[in-house]
Design a protein around this motif. Structure first.
Motif, PDB file in Angstrom:
ATOM      1  N   GLU A 135       0.796  -1.226   0.000  1.00 49.24           N
ATOM      2  CA  GLU A 135       0.000   0.000   0.000  1.00 49.24           C
ATOM      3  C   GLU A 135       0.832   1.281   0.000  1.00 49.24           C
ATOM      4  OE1 GLU A 135      -2.993   0.362  -0.664  1.00 49.24           O
ATOM      5  OE2 GLU A 135      -3.874  -1.606  -0.390  1.00 49.24           O
TER       6      GLU A 135
ATOM      7  N   GLU B 117      -3.723   5.720   0.601  1.00 50.26           N
ATOM      8  CA  GLU B 117      -2.779   4.597   0.744  1.00 50.26           C
ATOM      9  C   GLU B 117      -2.265   4.491   2.175  1.00 50.26           C
ATOM     10  OE1 GLU B 117      -3.193   2.842  -1.560  1.00 50.26           O
ATOM     11  OE2 GLU B 117      -3.121   3.860  -3.497  1.00 50.26           O
TER      12      GLU B 117
ATOM     13  N   HIS C  94      -4.924   2.633   3.876  1.00 47.61           N
ATOM     14  CA  HIS C  94      -4.936   1.209   3.513  1.00 47.61           C
ATOM     15  C   HIS C  94      -3.825   0.462   4.256  1.00 47.61           C
ATOM     16  CE1 HIS C  94      -7.021   2.219  -0.586  1.00 47.61           C
ATOM     17  NE2 HIS C  94      -7.716   2.582   0.466  1.00 47.61           N
TER      18      HIS C  94
ATOM     19  N   GLU D  60      -9.619   2.571  -4.081  1.00 48.65           N
ATOM     20  CA  GLU D  60      -8.779   2.026  -5.147  1.00 48.65           C
ATOM     21  C   GLU D  60      -9.387   2.292  -6.522  1.00 48.65           C
ATOM     22  OE1 GLU D  60      -6.247   0.756  -3.223  1.00 48.65           O
ATOM     23  OE2 GLU D  60      -5.207   1.133  -5.079  1.00 48.65           O
TER      24      GLU D  60
END
Ligand SMILES: [Fe+2]
Ligand SMILES: [Fe+2]
Lengths: 169, 400
Positions: B179, B211, B214, B290
């Protein structure tokens, strides 16, 4: 499957008048669903806005022939609910297509679990595992709208548990 | 020798503490080299302040029509799209010449000679960064943020049998590993993209934030499920290759269109095979983020090809890069630390890993077809040249 738990809806119960039983599929059913959505607007605002045109198709919903409706999502609302042609060319962004038996199973499972469908009844699960459930789109970029707004779409289906649904035979 | 050296006069040996002295020397020299402009700015202002007078020259907004136009607020608030309708604010040059922080649309021309030039701003062509959906994607990203701390029912992840628990933790470890590379890539280029492409920079900043979240959510998932597991060398090389891409467009192709397209597929599979509500929620939330990154990648690629002065040459170079990029991604996805936990989760347990691998084979074909469809949408026909097999090269899947 080893452990299957329920889907959480994270939803405050909307305070709405009981509209009585509504038939699926019908324009009235989707209008009632959008009314629930509006009562639950705080949840949709938390999820963030969605801008797309989504189509629901019941492939055998009109006396064995396809039945289709188009929902226009704008910000936190659905601003258009119109009957649509079920032909692929008529799809705006993407369409969920499934026979009545699949939709019935989804709606009943969601209702049984009070807006928290079992894991095998989420839109994503169905789109990947259920052979009779397809996501149709003109191109991949438009199909990707579904993934961008997945939580909103799932919330909408989860909210169907507030409706008393009757099914067209 | 005549040099008076005794032990007590020796300088101490350099210690272990790193020194910033050299960097500071350079910083001071750089400051001095621009001494004239610093001096002019200070002197002019100091004289005016000492004289007790005001400039008020900044109140003259005629040069950009101050007050003549007001943006119209749309149904969702005041968006970039709304403010870009104001003349002078929304026009973006095909090639940017401003290499400073001065905002696009501001009165900046009279000060040009007094301003520094940021040489790191070297991605100057709009076609290298722009996509026609970048503004709505930025607004959407801001509107659809979520919290890994608050929005996941974390107490729900326990209670899985050991094989599924380990598979979930390995998948989470792998995702944690990948990520932040997807954050480092836009971060690396953000610094090279000039301020006039502010919408692109804004979107890239949301990608970095996405990110980070994530990485955070999968790290938390692994640790809640038992702990972090194995790192993946194949992906380390792939991630490095993304960061080392020769230019922004090629890197965007490899990261946003191909790599994140496949990661999006993993998230969809993750939601499908999840055994807990917490996992379902994690994958659905990550999927949304995403899909924005992928959508930017597809239309950035399209904008580049549509606007490049020599499309044939640009396309051929991109094909050459894609030949390699596909091999990079294919190699990374061949790693056991990625496909085996997915197969175990798909099959429902270690004893069903063969069945899971068959299922993965079917999904793989769908994933690659989606990649090719995204290339089609960008106007980049990879079908004849794609080097990734449509079917997984290991047993069971082909016959399934
Ligand atoms: Fe990500
Ligand atoms: Fe991403």
């Amino acid at each position: 499957m080893a452990i299957v738990k329920n889907e959480a809806s994270a939803t405050a119960t909307p305070q709405m008048a009981d509209p009585g039983p509504v038939t699926f599929p019908s324009q009235a059913w989707f209008e009632a669903l959008v009314a629930v959505m509006r009562d639950n607007v705080a949840r949709y605002k938390q999820l963030g806005y969605a801008d797309c045109v989504m189509q629901f198709t019941v492939t055998d919903g009109d006396a064995g022939k396809p039945w289709s409706i188009r929902l226009t999502f704008d910000t936190y609302d659905v601003t258009g609910i119109t009957l649509a042609s079920a032909t692929r060319e008529d799809i705006s962004d993407f369409a969920f297509e499934a026979p009545l038996c699949v939709w019935k199973a989804v709606i009943e499972n969601t209702a049984k679990n009070h807006g928290r469908p079992d894991h095998e009844f989420t839109l994503n699960y169905l789109s990947m595992r259920e052979p009779q459930f397809t996501v149709a789109a003109e191109d991949q970029l438009r199909r990707d709208y579904l993934f961008r707004y997945k939580q909103t779409m799932q919330q909408l289906i989860n909210d169907s548990h507030h409706l008393k649904t009757e099914f067209r035979q | 020798m005549g040099v008076d050296v005794t032990v007590d006069k020796l300088k101490p040996l350099p210690g272990d503490t790193p020194s910033n002295a050299a960097a500071l020397d350079k910083y001071e020299r750089d400051f001095q080299s621009h001494g004239q402009v610093w001096g002019e700015i200070l002197q002019k202002n100091f004289e005016r302040l000492s004289a007790g007078s005001y400039s008020l020259q900044w109140m003259n907004g005629e040069a950009n029509g101050w007050g003549s136009q007001k943006p119209k607020i749309s149904s969702r608030g005041l968006t970039y799209n709304d403010i870009n309708r104001v003349k002078g604010s929304g026009e973006i040059d095909e090639v940017v010449s401003w290499k400073s922080f001065a905002p696009r649309g501001s009165i900046r021309e009279p000060y040009k000679n007094m301003m520094p030039v940021l040489e790191n701003y070297d991605v100057l062509h709009k076609y290298d960064v722009w996509s026609d959906n970048v503004m709505p994607l930025y607004e959407e990203a801001v509107a659809r943020q979520w919290s890994a701390t608050r929005d996941i029912p974390w107490d729900d992840v326990n209670g899985l049998p050991e094989d599924l628990a380990k598979a979930s933790c390995q998948l989470s470890t792998f995702l944690t590993e990948v990520e932040f590379a997807a954050g480092d890539f836009p971060a690396k280029w953000l610094y090279r993209i000039p301020q006039d492409f502010l919408e692109v920079k804004s979107f890239m900043a949301t990608q970095i934030m996405d990110e980070a979240r994530h990485q955070e959510v999968f790290r938390k998932r692994a640790l809640m499920g038992g702990g972090l597991m194995h790192a993946t060398p194949g992906f380390e090389w792939a991630l490095k290759s993304i960061l080392d891409a020769p230019n922004h467009v090629m890197g965007t192709f490899l990261l946003n269109l191909l790599g994140e397209g496949l990661v999006l597929s993993i998230f969809r599979s993750g939601e499908m095979i999840a055994k807990t509500h917490a996992d379902k929620e994690i994958f659905r939330l990550c999927m949304q983020d995403e899909a924005r990154h992928v959508s930017y990648g597809v239309l950035q690629f399209k904008y580049f090809l549509d606007n490049h002065p020599n499309r044939a040459q640009a396309e051929e170079e991109l094909h050459r890069f894609a030949d390699l990029g596909e091999q990079i991604i294919m190699t990374a996805f061949s790693e056991a630390t990625v496909n085996e936990p997915v197969a175990i989760l798909l099959g429902g347990g270690l004893k069903n890993i063969d069945k899971g691998m068959e299922g993965l084979g079917k999904l793989w074909t769908v994933f690659i077809e989606e990649y090719l469809q995204r290339c089609d949408r960008a106007g980049f026909d990879r079908r004849a040249r794609c080097t990734i097999p449509m079917q997984l090269p290991w047993g069971g899947s082909v016959a399934a």
